[in-house]
Design a protein around this motif. Sequence first.
Motif, short mmCIF file in Angstrom:
data_model
loop_
_atom_site.label_atom_id
_atom_site.label_comp_id
_atom_site.label_asym_id
_atom_site.label_seq_id
_atom_site.Cartn_x
_atom_site.Cartn_y
_atom_site.Cartn_z
N LEU A 1 -7.82 -3.26 -0.63
CA LEU A 1 -8.66 -4.86 -0.77
C LEU A 1 -9.01 -5.55 -1.88
O LEU A 1 -9.03 -6.77 -1.56
CB LEU A 1 -10.09 -4.00 -0.98
CG LEU A 1 -11.17 -3.17 0.26
CD1 LEU A 1 -11.72 -1.88 -0.45
CD2 LEU A 1 -10.81 -3.20 1.66
N ALA A 2 -7.51 -5.40 -2.62
CA ALA A 2 -7.30 -6.51 -3.11
C ALA A 2 -5.72 -7.08 -3.59
O ALA A 2 -5.94 -7.90 -3.55
CB ALA A 2 -6.71 -5.28 -4.68
N VAL B 1 0.97 -1.08 0.49
CA VAL B 1 0.05 0.31 0.25
C VAL B 1 0.74 1.12 -0.26
O VAL B 1 0.52 1.79 -0.51
CB VAL B 1 -0.85 -0.22 1.31
CG1 VAL B 1 -1.56 1.50 1.13
CG2 VAL B 1 -1.76 -0.87 1.31
N THR C 1 -0.95 0.39 -3.90
CA THR C 1 -1.98 -0.88 -3.57
C THR C 1 -3.27 -0.68 -3.09
O THR C 1 -2.88 0.04 -2.17
CB THR C 1 -1.13 -2.46 -3.67
OG1 THR C 1 -0.28 -1.98 -4.33
CG2 THR C 1 -2.11 -3.96 -3.64
N ASP C 2 -4.56 -1.09 -3.89
CA ASP C 2 -5.79 -1.26 -3.27
C ASP C 2 -5.57 -2.12 -2.24
O ASP C 2 -5.55 -3.11 -1.94
CB ASP C 2 -6.62 -1.36 -4.38
CG ASP C 2 -8.36 -0.89 -3.54
OD1 ASP C 2 -8.44 -1.22 -1.93
OD2 ASP C 2 -8.65 -1.76 -4.25
#
Length: 77
Positions: A20-21, A12, A17-18
């Motif tokens: 939740l992904a 992150v 990076t998301d």
Amino acid sequence: MSTAEEISTLLVANFGTDPLAIRPEVSLRHLRLDSLALEELRLLIEDRMGVDLDDVQLTSRDTVGQLVDAVHRKAAA
């Protein structure tokens, strides 16, 4: 903080990076990590967690779970 949490934090903070992904079954390619990004991630993990990942072969086809397992094994060794 667990190995998975440490890696998620690095993804992150350094790669946008998301959160939740980031799931164990998601490939590193799906997170848009190419070979250069994987090498950068390897260095970040080594610095932050104090493990040597030189003999760990990472590809974008590997999943987040496989990465976490590899780091966890090296940290426990």
